[in-house]
Design an enzyme around this catalytic site. Structure first.
Site, PDB file in Angstrom:
ATOM      1  N   ARG A 258      71.428  27.611  84.451  1.00 23.06           N
ATOM      2  CA  ARG A 258      70.247  26.800  84.759  1.00 23.06           C
ATOM      3  C   ARG A 258      70.507  25.364  84.305  1.00 23.06           C
ATOM      4  O   ARG A 258      71.056  25.146  83.209  1.00 23.06           O
ATOM      5  CB  ARG A 258      69.011  27.330  84.031  1.00 23.06           C
ATOM      6  CG  ARG A 258      68.402  28.572  84.663  1.00 23.06           C
ATOM      7  CD  ARG A 258      67.711  28.259  85.986  1.00 23.06           C
ATOM      8  NE  ARG A 258      67.154  29.433  86.636  1.00 23.06           N
ATOM      9  CZ  ARG A 258      67.773  30.175  87.545  1.00 23.06           C
ATOM     10  NH1 ARG A 258      69.014  29.891  87.915  1.00 23.06           N
ATOM     11  NH2 ARG A 258      67.168  31.207  88.113  1.00 23.06           N
ATOM     12  N   GLU A 287      67.069  19.695  92.678  1.00 21.79           N
ATOM     13  CA  GLU A 287      67.856  20.368  93.724  1.00 21.79           C
ATOM     14  C   GLU A 287      67.224  20.092  95.083  1.00 21.79           C
ATOM     15  O   GLU A 287      66.062  20.448  95.283  1.00 21.79           O
ATOM     16  CB  GLU A 287      67.929  21.872  93.442  1.00 21.79           C
ATOM     17  CG  GLU A 287      68.720  22.145  92.164  1.00 21.79           C
ATOM     18  CD  GLU A 287      68.964  23.620  91.876  1.00 21.79           C
ATOM     19  OE1 GLU A 287      68.429  24.482  92.590  1.00 21.79           O
ATOM     20  OE2 GLU A 287      69.700  23.906  90.913  1.00 21.79           O
ATOM     21  N   HIS A 306      73.580  25.674  94.338  1.00 28.05           N
ATOM     22  CA  HIS A 306      72.877  26.851  93.788  1.00 28.05           C
ATOM     23  C   HIS A 306      73.183  28.118  94.621  1.00 28.05           C
ATOM     24  O   HIS A 306      72.282  28.775  95.127  1.00 28.05           O
ATOM     25  CB  HIS A 306      71.360  26.585  93.743  1.00 28.05           C
ATOM     26  CG  HIS A 306      70.652  27.414  92.711  1.00 28.05           C
ATOM     27  ND1 HIS A 306      69.672  26.916  91.881  1.00 28.05           N
ATOM     28  CD2 HIS A 306      70.781  28.716  92.373  1.00 28.05           C
ATOM     29  CE1 HIS A 306      69.232  27.879  91.097  1.00 28.05           C
ATOM     30  NE2 HIS A 306      69.898  28.986  91.374  1.00 28.05           N
TER      31      HIS A 306
END
Ligand SMILES: NC(=O)c1ccc[n+]([C@@H]2O[C@H](COP(=O)([O-])OP(=O)(O)OC[C@H]3O[C@@H](n4cnc5c(N)ncnc54)[C@H](O)[C@@H]3O)[C@@H](O)[C@H]2O)c1
Ligand SMILES: O=C(O)[C@H](O)[C@H](O)COP(=O)(O)O
Length: 341
Positions: A258, A287, A306
């Protein structure tokens, strides 16, 4: 009993139907509905977090709530199970979330109503562990950067680590967070002949080929540091300027966990000032990150959007694991350690 699964873009209804198929033999009616999201970007832009009872950012559409009313068991991945849903579903006994995280479920409100909430820890740990090893190699061997160059017609063989491109064998890898992913990363890297150090103040069992050390010892000794803790108030920015200053200037940092675990400004400064050799990152504070984000622009960083947990196997497996974990609850057993307490 009626089970209603909410399919989404990553775990569609058909996967939920397949995962819970055996429940039909137990007399459970299995139905599915679709969460009306248009694309993955929309999913990323919705604030799915339910911080506390009464502060719910997402208003579940009335049409969807209507379809869920009769459920005694609700299965979801990302669709928020809010107060509105919990109040509408008056027969509800169980909620199963097809994720390890459950911040999209109003757990306090569900618990107050006597509804048990199950989650699915480790559902994509294999996917993330495989990807982590790939990212480590991609950065230290310049695989992604060379690929991007050659696709653009450039035959480039020297990169930011020219003169210091490492073998893995004999090097030291430090793993921060020895949970579902961290342990699988250790097993994979063991085969490369590296020395493995692990830091996790809460893990009780380390594989016997991983030496348990303090965080400072890990940071000082490792040639590669890979981060696998969960984000919490305690772990937020655990990788900060001090942590990066302890690492070897020849060392690489990998984060597939994370972004909030890392002070991104401190990481960018360490990479720019060559306090670190390189980094590989799958997760970002914003993101997608801005095009001028230093972590995107710096030459000694490999980046991916991701992707680490996203294998089809992981998405297919999630309902199967959750169905197994929830099976005993059908007859009232509430002892499973996958119940969120
Ligand atoms: N990039 C992706 O697509 C993706 C996908 C799935 C999971 N993840 C992330 O990967 C990470 C690992 O997931 P997991 O399933 O292994 O979680 P996990 O809960 O199984 O393991 C996390 C470990 O962190 C440890 N920990 C807690 N506090 C710590 C601290 N202060 N220092 C060091 N360790 C500490 C815990 O004891 C636990 O062993 C999580 O951050 C998760 O959100 C990323
Ligand atoms: O992609 C990820 O990081 C995760 O798969 C997703 O965000 C949630 O998964 P969880 O860790 O809650 O299972």
């Amino acid at each position: 009993m009626k089970l209603i699964g909410i399919g989404d873009l990553l775990i569609p209804s058909s996967y939920i139907e397949e995962g819970f198929a055996s429940y039909r033999e137990r007399g459970v009616t299995v139905e599915t509905v679709d969460w009306p999201l248009r694309d993955y970007e929309e999913l990323q832009n919705i604030n799915l977090r339910i911080e506390t009872e009464g502060s719910e950012a997402y208003d579940v559409p009335d049409t969807l709530v209507e379809q869920l009313r009769d459920a005694e068991i609700l299965i979801t991945q990302f669709c928020p199970i809010t107060k509105k849903v919990l109040d509408a579903c008056t027969k509800l006994k169980l909620v199963g979330v097809l994720r390890a995280g459950y911040e999209n479920i109003n757990v306090p409100y569900a618990s107050a109503k006597g509804v048990a909430v199950f989650h699915t820890p480790g559902r994509n740990a294999t996917a993330v562990a495989d990807f982590t090893v790939g990212m480590l190699l991609a950065e230290c061997r310049n695989i992604a950067k060379a690929h991007a160059n050659l696709k653009e017609g450039r035959w480039v063989r020297d990169y930011a680590n020219a003169g210091a491109v490492p073998d893995l064998e004999g090097k030291t890898v430090g793993i921060i967070g020895m949970g579902q992913v961290g342990v699988k990363v250790a097993h994979r890297l063991h085969g490369f002949g590296v020395h493995l150090l692990g830091y996790d103040p809460y893990a009780t069992v380390f594989p016997n080929f991983v030496t348990q050390v303090s965080l400072d010892d890990l940071l000082t000794q490792a040639d590669f540091v890979t981060l696998h803790s969960r984000l919490s108030d305690e772990t937020k920015h655990m990788m900060n300027a001090r942590a990066f200053s302890l690492m070897k200037p020849t060392a690489y940092f990998i984060n597939t966990a994370r972004a909030g675990l890392v002070d991104e400004a401190a990481l960018a400064a360490a990479l720019r000032d060559k306090q670190l050799q390189g980094a590989a990152l799958d997760v970002f504070e914003h993101e997608p990150p801005a095009a001028d984000d230093p972590l995107v622009r710096l030459p000694n960083v490999t980046i991916t959007p991701h992707l680490a947990g996203g294998t089809t196997d992981a998405f297919l497996r999630s309902p199967v694991l959750l169905a197994e974990a929830m099976a005993s609850a059908l007859s009232g057993d509430r002892s499973s350690h996958w119940i969120v307490r």
